[in-house]
Design a protein around this motif. Structure first.
Motif, mmCIF file in Angstrom:
data_model
loop_
_atom_site.group_PDB
_atom_site.id
_atom_site.type_symbol
_atom_site.label_atom_id
_atom_site.label_comp_id
_atom_site.label_asym_id
_atom_site.label_seq_id
_atom_site.Cartn_x
_atom_site.Cartn_y
_atom_site.Cartn_z
ATOM 1 N N ARG A 11 0.830 -1.210 0.000
ATOM 2 C CA ARG A 11 0.000 0.000 0.000
ATOM 3 C C ARG A 11 0.862 1.257 0.000
ATOM 4 O O ARG A 11 0.459 2.297 -0.531
ATOM 5 N N SER B 187 -4.391 9.878 11.136
ATOM 6 C CA SER B 187 -4.326 8.424 10.975
ATOM 7 C C SER B 187 -3.808 7.752 12.238
ATOM 8 O O SER B 187 -4.321 6.714 12.667
ATOM 9 N N HIS C 197 -5.700 5.152 14.704
ATOM 10 C CA HIS C 197 -5.061 3.848 14.911
ATOM 11 C C HIS C 197 -4.817 3.567 16.390
ATOM 12 O O HIS C 197 -4.991 2.436 16.862
ATOM 13 N N ALA D 43 -0.133 5.609 4.849
ATOM 14 C CA ALA D 43 -0.504 4.442 4.050
ATOM 15 C C ALA D 43 -0.066 3.147 4.736
ATOM 16 O O ALA D 43 -0.791 2.140 4.718
ATOM 17 N N THR E 39 -2.395 1.542 7.301
ATOM 18 C CA THR E 39 -3.615 0.874 6.847
ATOM 19 C C THR E 39 -3.416 -0.609 6.581
ATOM 20 O O THR E 39 -4.395 -1.329 6.346
ATOM 21 N N ASP E 40 -2.188 -1.070 6.608
ATOM 22 C CA ASP E 40 -1.912 -2.478 6.273
ATOM 23 C C ASP E 40 -1.319 -3.209 7.475
ATOM 24 O O ASP E 40 -0.128 -3.520 7.515
ATOM 25 N N GLN E 41 -2.157 -3.501 8.440
ATOM 26 C CA GLN E 41 -1.696 -4.232 9.620
ATOM 27 C C GLN E 41 -1.491 -5.719 9.322
ATOM 28 O O GLN E 41 -0.807 -6.409 10.071
#
Length: 364
Positions: A46, A72, A76, A264, A267-269
């Protein structure tokens, strides 16, 4: 010129040899760098998508507040934007804390060995430094650290998992410590390797920030998120502490590329979880080697391991370098007979372990 006396004996950071340097010196075609605790899997797809599609305006300054990234992180972490301070790497957050709280006549307490920037910045500010040796297992000696605090102490540094040992502070030990730290002291909890932790008794530091008003947690995008080259770190604390530190922050300390890339990455855990799993698999490969060969090591919750070879760490380092593997000698880390190895990919780990076996055979 009249330089500050505190900097007279300071040395600039000395980076290791570059990959190209090592190739030329040893005539090697490929080099594997496992010395700086970077993510061998790179960064999330991402981030790549963001970098390929974003329209950067390099001729104007970035958003000095870093609104997108700050928002963000707020979502989070489930904290207010006013509880976050952003840095050019967590190194800068550490520098800001030292600038705001340390000066001549004050002192700071820290474990030893640990991340050297705590001491480095304290020395620059003219503060006294109280180093408390970690125990034989590489763990913080929290009782002695408490005993070292006096009326002139302004900052206590904790590093969990600790660099270089990889050991961590258990939840009950941490809360007992925080309960006893005097009210005039800020406790800084450095969690640069937080995303790699798998221990069941690790704490939730964000919840602790809400409970302890004099606790500040630092984290980074340089390790598990794989953005070391973009330099983004952050701190989490109550709004009052952050409001005191924010004026010390450089106005545009996070560049325009870094801000969006870090947002960005958050957003990709799933990527972070995969890295955590693969890191643990790689760690077990080194554990198995150490048990087989009778080598002492520190069980680690980070993405690196310190192995004690029982001889000069520089000798091990040089041998592995000649085989195309860059690791870190323990001599500069407080463990002179060891080396610190960043956990790599499965292929990288297998190759390095084979090189270690070869080295050990030369000693038999």
């Amino acid at each position: 010129m009249n330089w500050k006396k505190e900097i007279e004996n300071l040395k600039a950071y000395q980076p290791g040899k570059t990959i190209d340097d090592v190739k030329k010196i040893y005539g090697l075609e490929s080099i594997v760098k496992l010395s700086s605790n970077e993510n061998p899997f790179g960064f999330s797809s991402r981030v790549k998508e963001y970098l390929s599609s974003a329209d950067f305006s390099y001729s104007i300054y970035p958003d000095g507040y870093a609104k997108t990234l700050r928002s963000s992180l707020s979502d989070h972490l489930n904290v207010s934007e006013k509880q976050i301070i952003l840095g050019n790497g967590s190194d800068e957050v550490i520098q800001i804390i030292a600038r705001g709280l340390l000066q001549r006549g004050t002192n700071t307490v820290m474990p030893s060995p640990t991340f050297p920037q705590y001491k480095h910045n304290a020395v620059i500010e003219g503060a006294g430094v109280k180093e408390v040796a970690v125990d034989e297992n590489g763990r913080h000696n929290l009782d002695k650290m408490l005993d070292s605090i006096d009326e002139n102490t302004t900052v206590v540094w904790l590093c969990s998992p600790n660099n270089p040992s990889g050991e961590y502070i258990k939840e009950n030990e941490l809360t007992e410590f925080l309960d006893k730290v005097p009210s005039h002291v800020l406790t800084v909890l450095d969690e640069a390797y937080f995303e790699y932790v798998t221990a069941s008794d690790y704490y939730d530091s964000v919840s602790l920030v809400k409970k302890y008003p004099r606790l500040l947690v630092t984290r980074t995008f340089s390790k598990a998120y794989g953005l070391a080259g973009l330099r983004v770190g952050y701190g989490i604390a109550n709004e009052d502490i952050i409001s005191k530190l924010e004026p010390l922050r450089e106005p545009f300390n996070n560049n325009i590329v870094a801000q969006g890339a870090a947002a960005a990455a958050l957003t990709d855990q799933e990527f972070i979880e995969k890295c955590r799993i693969e890191n643990r698999k790689g760690m077990e490969m080194y554990y198995e080697l150490c048990r087989e060969k009778g080598l002492e090591f520190f069980p680690s919750q980070a993405n690196f391991i310190v192995i004690d070879f029982g001889i000069d760490g520089d000798e091990v380092f040089q041998y592995l370098l000649s085989k195309g593997y860059i690791v870190r000698s323990g001599k500069a880390l407080g463990y002179p007979t060891g080396v610190r190895i960043t956990i790599g990919t499965s292929q990288q780990n297998e190759g390095l372990i084979e090189a270690i076996r070869s080295f050990l055979n030369t000693k038999n």
